[in-house]
Design a protein around this motif. Structure first.
Motif, PDB file in Angstrom:
ATOM      1  N   SER A  66      -0.197  -8.633   2.929  1.00 21.92           N
ATOM      2  CA  SER A  66       0.778  -8.891   4.219  1.00 21.92           C
ATOM      3  C   SER A  66       2.220  -8.371   3.929  1.00 21.92           C
ATOM      4  O   SER A  66       3.108  -8.270   3.219  1.00 21.92           O
ATOM      5  N   PRO A  67       2.841  -7.662   5.321  1.00 26.27           N
ATOM      6  CA  PRO A  67       3.873  -7.086   5.112  1.00 26.27           C
ATOM      7  C   PRO A  67       5.165  -8.201   4.907  1.00 26.27           C
ATOM      8  O   PRO A  67       6.099  -7.767   4.389  1.00 26.27           O
ATOM      9  N   SER A  68       4.902  -9.405   5.546  1.00 28.91           N
ATOM     10  CA  SER A  68       5.993 -10.210   5.319  1.00 28.91           C
ATOM     11  C   SER A  68       6.249 -10.503   3.913  1.00 28.91           C
ATOM     12  O   SER A  68       7.377 -10.983   3.639  1.00 28.91           O
ATOM     13  N   GLY A  69       5.223 -10.609   3.179  1.00 30.50           N
ATOM     14  CA  GLY A  69       5.415 -10.684   1.626  1.00 30.50           C
ATOM     15  C   GLY A  69       6.184  -9.727   1.229  1.00 30.50           C
ATOM     16  O   GLY A  69       6.952 -10.146   0.044  1.00 30.50           O
ATOM     17  N   TRP A  70       6.038  -8.675   1.292  1.00 27.85           N
ATOM     18  CA  TRP A  70       6.565  -7.572   0.856  1.00 27.85           C
ATOM     19  C   TRP A  70       8.333  -7.605   1.258  1.00 27.85           C
ATOM     20  O   TRP A  70       9.052  -7.417   0.407  1.00 27.85           O
TER      21      TRP A  70
ATOM     22  N   SER B 151       3.523  -6.198  -5.298  1.00 31.36           N
ATOM     23  CA  SER B 151       2.646  -5.080  -5.421  1.00 31.36           C
ATOM     24  C   SER B 151       3.203  -4.108  -4.561  1.00 31.36           C
ATOM     25  O   SER B 151       3.724  -4.438  -3.329  1.00 31.36           O
ATOM     26  N   GLN B 152       3.118  -2.863  -4.615  1.00 30.79           N
ATOM     27  CA  GLN B 152       3.349  -1.892  -3.996  1.00 30.79           C
ATOM     28  C   GLN B 152       2.579  -1.768  -2.442  1.00 30.79           C
ATOM     29  O   GLN B 152       2.937  -1.359  -1.557  1.00 30.79           O
ATOM     30  N   SER B 153       1.548  -2.404  -2.874  1.00 22.33           N
ATOM     31  CA  SER B 153       0.481  -2.384  -1.143  1.00 22.33           C
ATOM     32  C   SER B 153       0.010  -3.643  -1.216  1.00 22.33           C
ATOM     33  O   SER B 153      -1.002  -4.232  -1.316  1.00 22.33           O
TER      34      SER B 153
END
Length: 312
Positions: A181-185, A176-178
């Motif tokens: 968790s930042p680690s997932g992105w 997803s774009q948002s």
């Protein structure tokens, strides 16, 4: 014979034995004398011709193995799934892993070629071994145990792990774009970059394969496993006449599936009705005139006067 004669005879025999015994460095002298001739003979022997395995045979072997895997997955799906869920079970990563491991363990895992490679007279050869090629160009040892394990992991196990990792990433919302968790992105972006890199390397390897015909895929290149002929004088053991017919019917069916949605059945019925309405009156009139003509000819001699006769 006196003692003097016996002694002189013994001395004579000893001298003869010493004269017939070669010196200690005799083999070195013999080698130095024959080494130039041996080198000349080695240079005169023509080296083995470069091995050229048909690229189409290697690609067809992979295609046949895939078809066999699809047939086995379909049979397992029909046996172990209720009605209506065959297609869902066929695409299950676990079933794909099981069938491909089964085929691999019973073929390459035992030092044998895959079913498709066996049909096309091919086998795996260890390119990292010494003395590969020989006089005919196809000699060489088969894959070792470590190579077979690594090849199976890179071709089958890695695909399953990557498939499950992608499913887990989608379920966790990494794509997803948002993301939560930042680690997932970050992990999702790394996965996409790795997938792009793998596709680029696979494309480059395939282009090199089309040029030299050595390794079909990246795992084979990494493991140094090359497909070579099993027997040098054996022809292709499979005919593609049936496959050609299947390809023709497949293309025709694809063409019909593309054209039929573009055709309106109502318009075709209207056109047929117009043509039949225009042709039926003309056909009825022509048919009626013919019937009347035949009837008049039949009634003429019976009802009318006899035909006139000539004078005299």
């Amino acid at each position: 014979m006196t003692n003097g004669d016996t002694t002189s005879a013994a001395h004579h025999n000893r001298r003869a034995v010493r004269a017939s015994t070669p010196p200690e460095n005799a083999w070195e002298l013999a080698w130095s004398e024959t080494a130039p001739e041996i080198a000349r003979l080695r240079q005169s022997i023509a080296p083995a011709p470069p091995l050229r395995v048909l690229r189409v045979s290697q690609l067809d072997a992979g295609r046949l193995d895939k078809e066999l895997s699809d047939l086995l997955r379909e049979q397992f799906s029909r046996v172990f799934s209720p009605s209506g869920t065959v297609s869902h079970l066929m695409s299950s990563p676990e079933l794909i892993l099981f069938v491909e491991l089964l085929i691999y363990a019973l073929s390459v895992g035992r030092g044998r070629p895959t079913p498709g490679a066996g049909l096309l007279n091919l086998r795996y050869r260890d390119e990292s071994a010494k003395g590969v090629g020989g006089r005919s160009g196809i000699e060489g040892p088969r894959l070792g145990l470590q190579q077979r394990i690594m090849l199976g992991f890179l071709t089958i196990g890695s695909r399953y792990i990557w498939s499950r990792l992608g499913t887990f990433a989608v379920n966790e919302g990494w794509s997803s774009q948002s993301p939560s968790s930042p680690s997932g992105w970050t992990a999702w972006r790394l996965m996409r970059a790795g997938e792009t890199l793998h596709r680029a390397l696979s494309l480059a390897n395939f282009l090199v394969f089309l040029k030299d015909g050595r390794y079909r895929s990246l795992p084979e290149r990494l493991v140094r496993a090359r497909l070579v002929y099993d027997q040098p004088t054996m022809n292709r053991a499979i005919s593609f006449n049936y496959m050609n017919r299947e390809l023709v019917w497949h293309e025709l069916s694809e063409l019909l599936l593309f054209i039929l949605p573009l055709i309106s059945a109502a318009k075709i019925q209207q056109w047929v009705a117009k043509v039949s309405a225009a042709l039926l009156p003309q056909s009825a009139a022509i048919l009626g005139s013919r019937i009347m003509g035949v009837g008049g000819d039949a009634r003429g001699p019976a009802s009318g006067a006899p035909p006139p006769r000539g004078c005299g």
